[in-house]
Design a protein around this motif. Sequence first.
Motif, PDB file in Angstrom:
ATOM      1  N   SER A 218       0.582   3.730  -3.122  1.00 41.14           N
ATOM      2  CA  SER A 218       0.011   5.032  -2.761  1.00 41.14           C
ATOM      3  C   SER A 218       1.005   6.153  -3.030  1.00 41.14           C
ATOM      4  O   SER A 218       0.621   7.239  -3.478  1.00 41.14           O
TER       5      SER A 218
ATOM      6  N   VAL B 153       0.843  -1.206   0.000  1.00 40.73           N
ATOM      7  CA  VAL B 153       0.000   0.000   0.000  1.00 40.73           C
ATOM      8  C   VAL B 153       0.875   1.252   0.000  1.00 40.73           C
ATOM      9  O   VAL B 153       0.595   2.209  -0.726  1.00 40.73           O
TER      10      VAL B 153
ATOM     11  N   ALA C 241      -0.239   3.327   6.055  1.00 42.65           N
ATOM     12  CA  ALA C 241       0.831   2.379   5.733  1.00 42.65           C
ATOM     13  C   ALA C 241       2.082   2.641   6.567  1.00 42.65           C
ATOM     14  O   ALA C 241       2.701   1.701   7.070  1.00 42.65           O
TER      15      ALA C 241
ATOM     16  N   ILE D 226      -5.194  -0.417  -4.370  1.00 38.96           N
ATOM     17  CA  ILE D 226      -4.987   0.234  -3.077  1.00 38.96           C
ATOM     18  C   ILE D 226      -6.282   0.202  -2.269  1.00 38.96           C
ATOM     19  O   ILE D 226      -6.258  -0.071  -1.065  1.00 38.96           O
TER      20      ILE D 226
ATOM     21  N   VAL E 126      -6.519  -1.692   1.329  1.00 33.71           N
ATOM     22  CA  VAL E 126      -6.856  -0.938   2.541  1.00 33.71           C
ATOM     23  C   VAL E 126      -8.090  -1.544   3.215  1.00 33.71           C
ATOM     24  O   VAL E 126      -8.127  -1.677   4.446  1.00 33.71           O
TER      25      VAL E 126
ATOM     26  N   SER F 239      -4.002   6.771   3.022  1.00 34.58           N
ATOM     27  CA  SER F 239      -3.428   5.456   2.747  1.00 34.58           C
ATOM     28  C   SER F 239      -1.938   5.440   3.065  1.00 34.58           C
ATOM     29  O   SER F 239      -1.429   4.481   3.655  1.00 34.58           O
TER      30      SER F 239
END
Length: 185
Positions: free
Chosen positions: A28, A24, A62, A122, A126, A58
């Motif tokens: 991201s 991620v 992360a 993503i 998530v 995000s």
Amino acid sequence: MATTVGRNIAAPLLFLNLIMYLIVLGFSSWCLNRYINGQTHHPSFGGNGATPFFLTFSILAAVIGVASKLAGANHIRFWRNDSLAAAGSSSIVAWAVTALAMGLACKQINIGGWRGWRLKMIEAFVIILTFTQLLYLLLIHAGAFSSKYGPGYRDSDYATGQGHHHVPGTHAGEHKAGVGTTMAV
């Protein structure tokens, strides 16, 4: 075996969450870089009005998630109630920020529009991480319910000083202020 049930289940989940958080973070970061550069026309990007907020949360989720996995790895290694404090508190924060990112992912999906495969990936990661992080959080706190699942918040021999029958500098039966005592629990 009974004292490591929680550890044996939490360790693979910790590794899975760490890998997912790193994925991620990478995707991201790539998408946010493209967004900042004004390259949203890229075939694998797209987006809508919720995209910058979703990407920001995000990345934040992360980074906090990876940091919490480092504390979690330390807890898995030692498996004591004092390492549980750091792992538990950082995991709660990571889960909360991941849940916020999941809310923005749901909003981005709800708004619609064309989104590339990277954004969709993503979003999916998530949403999955929100539930796997919650499961991990529950597993490392399972010791609060039963000591066979792991360390809880009530290990009696650690806080009360059991096992220390004689304190140097005192006579038998004398208690020195600030020194732990032996007491039956």
